[in-house]
Design a protein around this motif. Sequence first.
Motif, PDB file in Angstrom:
ATOM      1  N   SER A  86     -14.156  -4.391   2.195  1.00 23.86           N
ATOM      2  CA  SER A  86     -12.847  -4.058   1.627  1.00 23.86           C
ATOM      3  C   SER A  86     -13.003  -3.498   0.224  1.00 23.86           C
ATOM      4  N   PHE A 103     -11.156  -2.518   5.284  1.00 24.48           N
ATOM      5  CA  PHE A 103      -9.796  -2.759   4.803  1.00 24.48           C
ATOM      6  C   PHE A 103      -9.659  -2.230   3.381  1.00 24.48           C
ATOM      7  N   VAL A 104      -8.463  -1.791   3.050  1.00 26.29           N
ATOM      8  CA  VAL A 104      -8.201  -1.479   1.641  1.00 26.29           C
ATOM      9  C   VAL A 104      -8.164  -2.783   0.847  1.00 26.29           C
ATOM     10  N   VAL A 118       0.811  -1.224   0.000  1.00 21.21           N
ATOM     11  CA  VAL A 118       0.000   0.000   0.000  1.00 21.21           C
ATOM     12  C   VAL A 118       0.843   1.273   0.000  1.00 21.21           C
ATOM     13  N   THR A 119       2.141   1.162   0.157  1.00 20.20           N
ATOM     14  CA  THR A 119       2.937   2.397   0.100  1.00 20.20           C
ATOM     15  C   THR A 119       2.835   3.032  -1.286  1.00 20.20           C
ATOM     16  N   ASP A 129      -7.899  -1.205   8.869  1.00 23.19           N
ATOM     17  CA  ASP A 129      -6.518  -1.641   8.623  1.00 23.19           C
ATOM     18  C   ASP A 129      -6.294  -1.641   7.116  1.00 23.19           C
ATOM     19  N   ASP A 130      -5.020  -1.732   6.727  1.00 25.02           N
ATOM     20  CA  ASP A 130      -4.752  -1.718   5.287  1.00 25.02           C
ATOM     21  C   ASP A 130      -5.134  -3.038   4.637  1.00 25.02           C
ATOM     22  N   VAL A 176      -0.484   5.033  -1.332  1.00 23.75           N
ATOM     23  CA  VAL A 176      -0.511   6.317  -0.611  1.00 23.75           C
ATOM     24  C   VAL A 176       0.434   7.343  -1.236  1.00 23.75           C
ATOM     25  N   PHE A 204      -4.615   4.779   7.238  1.00 24.17           N
ATOM     26  CA  PHE A 204      -5.990   4.852   6.733  1.00 24.17           C
ATOM     27  C   PHE A 204      -6.975   5.161   7.857  1.00 24.17           C
ATOM     28  N   ARG A 230       0.400   0.081   9.457  1.00 22.51           N
ATOM     29  CA  ARG A 230      -0.254   0.592   8.252  1.00 22.51           C
ATOM     30  C   ARG A 230      -1.712   0.970   8.489  1.00 22.51           C
ATOM     31  N   GLY A 231      -2.309   0.413   9.535  1.00 18.18           N
ATOM     32  CA  GLY A 231      -3.683   0.776   9.873  1.00 18.18           C
ATOM     33  C   GLY A 231      -3.810   2.219  10.328  1.00 18.18           C
TER      34      GLY A 231
END
Length: 182
Positions: free
Chosen positions: A175, A153-154, A30-31, A125-126, A34, A69, A65-66
């Motif tokens: 999600s 969640f993503v 997920v970096t 969370d991610d 973002v 978001f 990572r949570g």
Amino acid sequence: MTDSINFAQIRDSIKSIPDYPKPGVIFRDVTSLVEDGDAFKQAVVALAEPFINQGFTKVVGTEARGFIFGAAVANILNTGFVLARKPNKLPRETISQTYQLEYGQDELHIHKDSLNESDKVLMVDDLLATGGTIEATAKLIRKLGAEVDHAAFVITLPDLGGEQKLHNLGIQSYSLVSFDGE
Ligand SMILES: O=P(O)(O)OC[C@H]1O[C@H](OP(=O)(O)OP(=O)(O)O)[C@H](O)[C@@H]1O
Ligand SMILES: Nc1ncnc2[nH]cnc12
């Protein structure tokens, strides 16, 4: 509102790294999401949208990572944000919950005074994989007497069983994208 969300763009912004952190794992990163301002904004709006005006009083996000978001979603929902952290990071009195990792176990903490019986919590969370992390987070929230029935969640990795684990706890999971084959 989610009509205007480009879920394909969100999905495409997540880089997949084979054999990280070990052979056979595809790391969903997920970096890269973002780092893309438009994809990040859309992901946060899409995560929050189903939960607007639903009576949530707090968002809980899980380290690390949570946090990215969860804090952004809390701003949209106009709620406070509570951090579930790894050991020895929170300064006030905490409660803790251990959980299984693939190898060994880890522990999450939450400040004892951060939630109470009057709170209705959304967990963010991610990524949902085995569900061990979010299960531990839910147990902490419930130990403090707060209500938690939803998690956002993503990314979900459906092959790893996290959705079933949440279902067994009476928690509905939402999600944005899912990736099979891991
Ligand atoms: O559903 P699970 O199998 O529990 O896995 C999902 C968890 O794993 C990752 O966190 P990680 O523990 O790697 O910590 P990090 O966010 O600090 O990198 C991810 O951000 C989730 O929190
Ligand atoms: N495949 C994966 N990619 C990113 N984060 C993870 N956490 C657990 N499994 C993961």
